[in-house]
Design a protein around this motif. Structure first.
Motif, PDB file in Angstrom:
ATOM      1  N   LYS A 145       0.839  -1.183   0.000  1.00  0.00           N
ATOM      2  CA  LYS A 145       0.000   0.000   0.000  1.00  0.00           C
ATOM      3  C   LYS A 145       0.884   1.247   0.000  1.00  0.00           C
ATOM      4  CE  LYS A 145      -3.450   2.166   2.850  1.00  0.00           C
ATOM      5  NZ  LYS A 145      -4.085   2.179   4.144  1.00  0.00           N
ATOM      6  N   HIS A 173      -2.832  15.144   6.064  1.00  0.00           N
ATOM      7  CA  HIS A 173      -1.447  15.395   6.517  1.00  0.00           C
ATOM      8  C   HIS A 173      -1.487  16.591   7.467  1.00  0.00           C
ATOM      9  CE1 HIS A 173       2.823  15.298   6.443  1.00  0.00           C
ATOM     10  NE2 HIS A 173       3.083  15.800   5.241  1.00  0.00           N
ATOM     11  N   ALA A 181      -4.608  18.390   9.295  1.00  0.00           N
ATOM     12  CA  ALA A 181      -5.451  17.667  10.265  1.00  0.00           C
ATOM     13  C   ALA A 181      -5.631  18.423  11.586  1.00  0.00           C
ATOM     14  CB  ALA A 181      -4.876  16.282  10.528  1.00  0.00           C
ATOM     15  N   ARG A 193     -14.161  10.118  10.253  1.00  0.00           N
ATOM     16  CA  ARG A 193     -12.968   9.731  10.997  1.00  0.00           C
ATOM     17  C   ARG A 193     -12.717  10.762  12.091  1.00  0.00           C
ATOM     18  NH1 ARG A 193      -8.260   7.298   7.057  1.00  0.00           N
ATOM     19  NH2 ARG A 193      -9.552   5.629   6.257  1.00  0.00           N
ATOM     20  N   MET A 240     -10.438  13.312  13.384  1.00  0.00           N
ATOM     21  CA  MET A 240      -9.266  14.000  12.850  1.00  0.00           C
ATOM     22  C   MET A 240      -8.233  14.152  13.974  1.00  0.00           C
ATOM     23  SD  MET A 240     -10.139  14.026   9.857  1.00  0.00           S
ATOM     24  CE  MET A 240      -8.871  14.917   8.962  1.00  0.00           C
ATOM     25  N   ILE A 273      -6.352  11.520  14.755  1.00  0.00           N
ATOM     26  CA  ILE A 273      -6.113  10.158  15.267  1.00  0.00           C
ATOM     27  C   ILE A 273      -5.738   9.265  14.081  1.00  0.00           C
ATOM     28  CG2 ILE A 273      -7.335   8.113  16.176  1.00  0.00           C
ATOM     29  CD1 ILE A 273      -8.283   9.742  18.437  1.00  0.00           C
ATOM     30  N   ARG A 291       0.132   7.020   9.501  1.00  0.00           N
ATOM     31  CA  ARG A 291       0.639   6.079   8.495  1.00  0.00           C
ATOM     32  C   ARG A 291       1.756   5.214   9.067  1.00  0.00           C
ATOM     33  NH1 ARG A 291      -0.028   2.950   5.662  1.00  0.00           N
ATOM     34  NH2 ARG A 291       0.349   2.671   3.445  1.00  0.00           N
ATOM     35  N   TYR A 298     -12.738  -0.913  17.930  1.00  0.00           N
ATOM     36  CA  TYR A 298     -12.411  -0.525  16.558  1.00  0.00           C
ATOM     37  C   TYR A 298     -11.033   0.162  16.523  1.00  0.00           C
ATOM     38  CZ  TYR A 298     -12.775   2.109  12.153  1.00  0.00           C
ATOM     39  OH  TYR A 298     -12.547   2.652  10.914  1.00  0.00           O
ATOM     40  N   LEU A 351      -4.995   2.659  16.415  1.00  0.00           N
ATOM     41  CA  LEU A 351      -5.208   4.076  16.106  1.00  0.00           C
ATOM     42  C   LEU A 351      -5.057   4.912  17.380  1.00  0.00           C
ATOM     43  CD1 LEU A 351      -8.365   3.594  13.844  1.00  0.00           C
ATOM     44  CD2 LEU A 351      -6.068   4.195  13.054  1.00  0.00           C
ATOM     45  N   ASN A 375      -2.346  11.473  17.045  1.00  0.00           N
ATOM     46  CA  ASN A 375      -1.090  11.839  16.380  1.00  0.00           C
ATOM     47  C   ASN A 375      -0.696  13.268  16.772  1.00  0.00           C
ATOM     48  OD1 ASN A 375      -2.335  13.721  14.478  1.00  0.00           O
ATOM     49  ND2 ASN A 375      -3.176  11.894  13.444  1.00  0.00           N
ATOM     50  N   VAL A 376       0.366  13.770  16.174  1.00  0.00           N
ATOM     51  CA  VAL A 376       0.917  15.085  16.542  1.00  0.00           C
ATOM     52  C   VAL A 376      -0.116  16.214  16.385  1.00  0.00           C
ATOM     53  CG1 VAL A 376       1.876  15.547  14.229  1.00  0.00           C
ATOM     54  CG2 VAL A 376       2.972  16.550  16.238  1.00  0.00           C
ATOM     55  N   ASP A 377      -1.062  16.018  15.465  1.00  0.00           N
ATOM     56  CA  ASP A 377      -2.017  17.094  15.183  1.00  0.00           C
ATOM     57  C   ASP A 377      -3.139  17.195  16.206  1.00  0.00           C
ATOM     58  OD1 ASP A 377      -0.897  18.250  12.948  1.00  0.00           O
ATOM     59  OD2 ASP A 377      -1.671  16.700  11.623  1.00  0.00           O
TER      60      ASP A 377
HETATM   61  N1  ACO Z   1     -10.842   7.603  12.659  1.00  0.00           N
HETATM   62  C1  ACO Z   1     -11.534   6.451  12.397  1.00  0.00           C
HETATM   63  N2  ACO Z   1     -11.017   5.418  11.696  1.00  0.00           N
HETATM   64  C2  ACO Z   1      -9.765   5.566  11.209  1.00  0.00           C
HETATM   65  C3  ACO Z   1      -9.002   6.736  11.426  1.00  0.00           C
HETATM   66  C4  ACO Z   1      -9.581   7.770  12.185  1.00  0.00           C
HETATM   67  N3  ACO Z   1      -8.906   8.914  12.425  1.00  0.00           N
HETATM   68  N4  ACO Z   1      -7.801   6.585  10.835  1.00  0.00           N
HETATM   69  C5  ACO Z   1      -7.806   5.389  10.248  1.00  0.00           C
HETATM   70  N5  ACO Z   1      -8.998   4.760  10.476  1.00  0.00           N
HETATM   71  C6  ACO Z   1      -9.372   3.388  10.058  1.00  0.00           C
HETATM   72  C7  ACO Z   1      -9.673   3.321   8.567  1.00  0.00           C
HETATM   73  O1  ACO Z   1     -11.028   3.558   8.312  1.00  0.00           O
HETATM   74  C8  ACO Z   1      -9.249   1.921   8.225  1.00  0.00           C
HETATM   75  O2  ACO Z   1     -10.250   1.028   8.651  1.00  0.00           O
HETATM   76  P1  ACO Z   1     -10.509  -0.357   7.841  1.00  0.00           P
HETATM   77  O3  ACO Z   1      -9.301  -1.211   8.125  1.00  0.00           O
HETATM   78  O4  ACO Z   1     -11.772  -0.905   8.421  1.00  0.00           O
HETATM   79  O5  ACO Z   1     -10.648  -0.001   6.389  1.00  0.00           O
HETATM   80  C9  ACO Z   1      -8.032   1.684   9.137  1.00  0.00           C
HETATM   81  O6  ACO Z   1      -8.230   2.553  10.266  1.00  0.00           O
HETATM   82  C10 ACO Z   1      -6.707   2.029   8.476  1.00  0.00           C
HETATM   83  O7  ACO Z   1      -6.833   3.332   7.921  1.00  0.00           O
HETATM   84  P2  ACO Z   1      -5.960   3.809   6.682  1.00  0.00           P
HETATM   85  O8  ACO Z   1      -6.505   5.090   6.160  1.00  0.00           O
HETATM   86  O9  ACO Z   1      -5.819   2.669   5.722  1.00  0.00           O
HETATM   87  O10 ACO Z   1      -4.588   4.013   7.427  1.00  0.00           O
HETATM   88  P3  ACO Z   1      -3.389   4.832   6.915  1.00  0.00           P
HETATM   89  O11 ACO Z   1      -2.241   4.423   7.764  1.00  0.00           O
HETATM   90  O12 ACO Z   1      -3.242   4.723   5.447  1.00  0.00           O
HETATM   91  O13 ACO Z   1      -3.858   6.342   7.196  1.00  0.00           O
HETATM   92  C11 ACO Z   1      -4.146   8.478   8.189  1.00  0.00           C
HETATM   93  C12 ACO Z   1      -3.290   7.195   8.119  1.00  0.00           C
HETATM   94  C13 ACO Z   1      -4.359   9.032   6.768  1.00  0.00           C
HETATM   95  C14 ACO Z   1      -3.356   9.505   8.978  1.00  0.00           C
HETATM   96  C15 ACO Z   1      -5.487   8.138   8.846  1.00  0.00           C
HETATM   97  O14 ACO Z   1      -5.280   7.570  10.126  1.00  0.00           O
HETATM   98  C16 ACO Z   1      -6.406   9.375   8.963  1.00  0.00           C
HETATM   99  O15 ACO Z   1      -7.118   9.698   8.017  1.00  0.00           O
HETATM  100  N6  ACO Z   1      -6.390  10.065  10.141  1.00  0.00           N
HETATM  101  C17 ACO Z   1      -7.148  11.276  10.308  1.00  0.00           C
HETATM  102  C18 ACO Z   1      -6.390  12.454   9.655  1.00  0.00           C
HETATM  103  C19 ACO Z   1      -5.148  12.847  10.443  1.00  0.00           C
HETATM  104  O16 ACO Z   1      -5.172  12.977  11.655  1.00  0.00           O
HETATM  105  N7  ACO Z   1      -4.044  13.099   9.712  1.00  0.00           N
HETATM  106  C20 ACO Z   1      -2.795  13.594  10.313  1.00  0.00           C
HETATM  107  C21 ACO Z   1      -1.712  12.552  10.276  1.00  0.00           C
HETATM  108  S1  ACO Z   1      -0.224  13.161  11.101  1.00  0.00           S
HETATM  109  C22 ACO Z   1       0.515  14.159   9.945  1.00  0.00           C
HETATM  110  O17 ACO Z   1       0.365  13.976   8.780  1.00  0.00           O
HETATM  111  C23 ACO Z   1       1.357  15.321  10.406  1.00  0.00           C
END
Ligand code: ACO
Length: 337
Positions: free
Chosen positions: A10, A224, A227, A258, A260, A262, A265, A309, A315, A318-320
């Motif tokens: 991925k 990113h 958030a 989702r 935000m 939490i 990657r 879940y 999950l 995160n820093v944000d």
């Molecule tokens: N709330 C609820 N469910 C979530 C969340 C969340 N914040 N984040 C991930 N999940 C779930 C997904 O729905 C997925 O579920 P599934 O397995 O049933 O399909 C599983 O967890 C994995 O999620 P992915 O998106 O595949 O994980 P990935 O590692 O690719 O994504 C990301 C990481 C994009 C940061 C994601 O956790 C997210 O969207 N978080 C919210 C946005 C956020 O806080 N971003 C800031 C990141 S820190 C930074 O960039 C400085």
């Protein structure tokens, strides 16, 4: 066909695109190290300038080097008048990250080294842009709210200058400390999306400002760096600690949205920066006499941590997540986060 699908990773999972001594991001154990130093030690003890010096030179500065470097950054943080004039022409409602993207692009036109890609020239440009970005962010906060921007002071470090240029008054110790820690925590994070973007641009031989503009574009996205603003919007929407349970059921358990701030990657354990910012947010909130936003954030975080879940998917905040509370308590406009 199914065998092929199984081996396709991925995104960039397990794809090595570079090796680096600059930092180590250990997502499994939730550890972050800059050039050999734990992030916890740097957050507790280092000035942002020390960390920049460390990342650029792979060693910490001595006292004299730090003084010279801090002074150099402050004196080169001034924006050309033409750039300020451009900023005044922009719609006041413009998105702050979009403004920053435009400003960095403009700064390239006024940088004498803009097309010189030698290491020496890139170091000079990095020194200028690190300070200029700080000045541009504060300048936009003022211009967009109808105030005149302020020039940086040569006797202030970058955190002090940011608070001063934002508010127009002497910075308070608690504010400077919070911004300094925030900048230390965000200074480096391996091959994250924005860094990767900038390296793609750099690898084409394009100029330094183009690489930073591209990185800002990637960072702007809500998955990113965008958030933390989204996290604050969600806390504002919840509005009261007593509403958290209902909001969680209606928006998250229903699968509509989702949380935000939490999930990450790389980190499948607690992001070490989130723990530091959580403590900072709690202290700042108590100090400000208004713990409501911290309580909302903590309650939602606790609910997620107790929910199957979130537990089964590793999950964590995160820093944000808590940085939203830190920046809001410091009265930074949400779209400036
Ligand atoms: N709330 C609820 N469910 C979530 C969340 C969340 N914040 N984040 C991930 N999940 C779930 C997904 O729905 C997925 O579920 P599934 O397995 O049933 O399909 C599983 O967890 C994995 O999620 P992915 O998106 O595949 O994980 P990935 O590692 O690719 O994504 C990301 C990481 C994009 C940061 C994601 O956790 C997210 O969207 N978080 C919210 C946005 C956020 O806080 N971003 C800031 C990141 S820190 C930074 O960039 C400085």
């Amino acid at each position: 066909m199914s065998a092929t699908v199984e081996v396709v990773s991925k995104g960039l999972d397990n794809v090595v695109v570079a090796e680096s001594k600059t930092s180590l991001v250990n997502g499994h154990d939730g550890k972050l190290i800059y050039s050999g130093y734990k992030i916890e030690d740097l957050a507790a003890n280092a000035l942002f300038e020390e960390v920049v010096y460390l990342l650029w030179n792979n060693r910490l500065p001595n006292k004299a080097e730090l003084e010279t470097f801090t002074q150099d950054l402050a004196t080169h943080a001034v924006l050309p008048i033409e750039v300020i004039q451009h900023m005044r022409q922009l719609p006041r409602t413009a998105n702050a990250m979009a403004v920053l993207r435009s400003v960095v692009s403009l700064l390239g036109h006024y940088d004498a080294d803009s097309e010189d890609m030698s290491v020496e020239a890139v170091r000079r440009k990095s020194l200028r842009l690190t300070g200029q970005i700080t000045t541009a962010c504060a300048a936009w906060a003022r211009i967009s709210s109808g105030n005149d921007p302020l020039a940086p002071r040569a006797d202030y470090n970058l955190a002090e200058n940011f608070v001063y240029m934002l508010t127009g008054r002497d910075p308070e110790e608690a504010e400077v400390d919070a911004f300094n820690v925030y900048m230390v925590l965000l200074a480096e994070h391996g091959m994250n999306a924005s860094t990767f973007t900038s390296r793609v641009v750099t690898a084409t031989g394009a100029d330094y400002h183009s690489a930073i503009v591209a990185a800002i574009g990637a960072l702007k996205g809500p998955s990113h760096g965008g958030a933390n603003a989204e996290a604050m919007m969600q806390f504002l929407e919840i509005a009261d600690p007593h509403n958290v349970d209902k909001w969680f059921q209606e928006n998250i358990k229903s699968g509509k949205r989702r949380i935000m701030g939490i999930g990450h990657r790389i980190y499948k354990a607690l992001d070490p920066r989130a723990q530091i910012l959580k403590e900072k947010a709690e202290a700042l909130a108590k100090n400000s006499g208004n713990s409501k936003w911290f309580e909302i954030a903590k309650r939602l975080d606790d609910m997620a941590r107790a929910d199957d879940y979130f537990i089964s998917r590793n999950l964590y905040a995160n820093v944000d997540y808590y940085s939203a509370i830190v920046l809001y308590t410091l009265r930074l406009p949400v779209d400036m986060f």
